[in-house]
Design an enzyme around this catalytic site. Structure first.
Site: not given
Length: 279
Positions: A7-8
């Site tokens: 997610q990042d």
């Protein structure tokens, strides 16, 4: 195989050592692989944020493949592919380059978001051959195992607005451009086991956390080097001197300076009023 959304993913969260070993940093927004991920718009630096996150949809593991596609595109073109100034401008950049998504995709959006998306101008999109011309890639020889056409094909499968049509993690691992480096023993390895499930439930000072993290990293390096399980490692700290020197050998891939606003928590679905570009 075991997958979880990180997610990042972004260039500044990836480092490479001089032996070309690549490591992913910052798992602070990672989610466990379960049926119900904790959904939050506060994921992924804006430039690498997938459409399903921008539009407030549910997401799954291949949310990271959008980010990988953005990073790969940035490495090829030497510039950010979708340099949005805010989350609405980010969406506009995406559709201007990749084209207006299908009606089937739009029908899965929340009503207010769907109305906004459908009221935007219709864009045909830019072809991937034009986006990533042959001259942007290293020159090929007959001995090369990876080809420009394979790289472009992988990009075209990762940079897909609709996550249902985007390539999956497992499919990406078997793609011809990636498969030359595919290691089944690594890809099919069991997920790491948490030896002390109550560790995070106990209170620790910052210094204690630093020491625990350092010990865990050293233990992982030792097991990875010797192929041993934790209980078989007699002295994890013995490799600390060599490992600390190798830390200086790591350099960031980052080509951008991440601003605080790049990790804003906004997505189009968070707006309660009319969806217009002035907000």
């Amino acid at each position: 195989m075991f997958f979880l959304p990180l997610q990042d993913l972004k260039p500044s969260n990836i480092v490479v050592k001089s032996d070309c070993t690549l490591k992913i940093l910052d798992f602070g927004l990672a989610r466990t692989a379960c049926t119900n991920f904790m959904m939050t718009p506060y994921v992924v630096t804006r430039y690498y944020r997938a459409p399903e996150v921008i539009l407030g949809m549910k997401y799954k593991e291949n949310v990271d493949l959008w980010s990988v596609g953005c990073i790969m595109a940035e490495m090829i073109c030497h510039k950010v592919l979708f340099p949005g100034k805010d989350y609405i401008d980010q969406w506009n950049k995406v559709i201007e380059i990749l084209g207006t998504p299908s009606l089937e995709f739009m029908n899965r959006l929340m009503e207010t978001v769907r109305n906004y998306v459908m009221n935007k101008p219709q864009y045909p999109g830019v072809s991937f051959t034009e986006l990533f011309p042959d001259w942007a890639f290293p020159s090929e020889s007959e001995q090369d195992k990876v080809k420009t056409v394979q790289a472009r094909d992988l990009l075209s499968k990762m940079l897909v607005i609709d996550p249902e049509s985007r390539i999956s993690v497992e499919e990406a691992l078997h793609h011809p451009y990636i498969h030359v480096w595919y290691d089944p023993t690594e890809a099919d390895a069991p997920p790491p086991q948490i030896s002390d499930k109550q560790l995070e439930e106990r209170e620790h000072t910052i210094e204690q956390w630093k020491e625990l993290i350092y010990d865990e990293v050293m233990d992982w390096e030792e097991r990875n080097k010797n192929g041993l399980m934790k209980e078989d490692c007699s002295d994890v700290a013995s490799g600390s001197a060599s490992q600390s020197s190798s830390a200086n050998d790591i350099s960031s891939m980052s080509t951008e300076h991440t601003l605080a606003s790049d990790t804003d928590s906004s997505s189009i679905d968070t707006l309660t009023g009319p969806l217009d570009e002035s907000q």
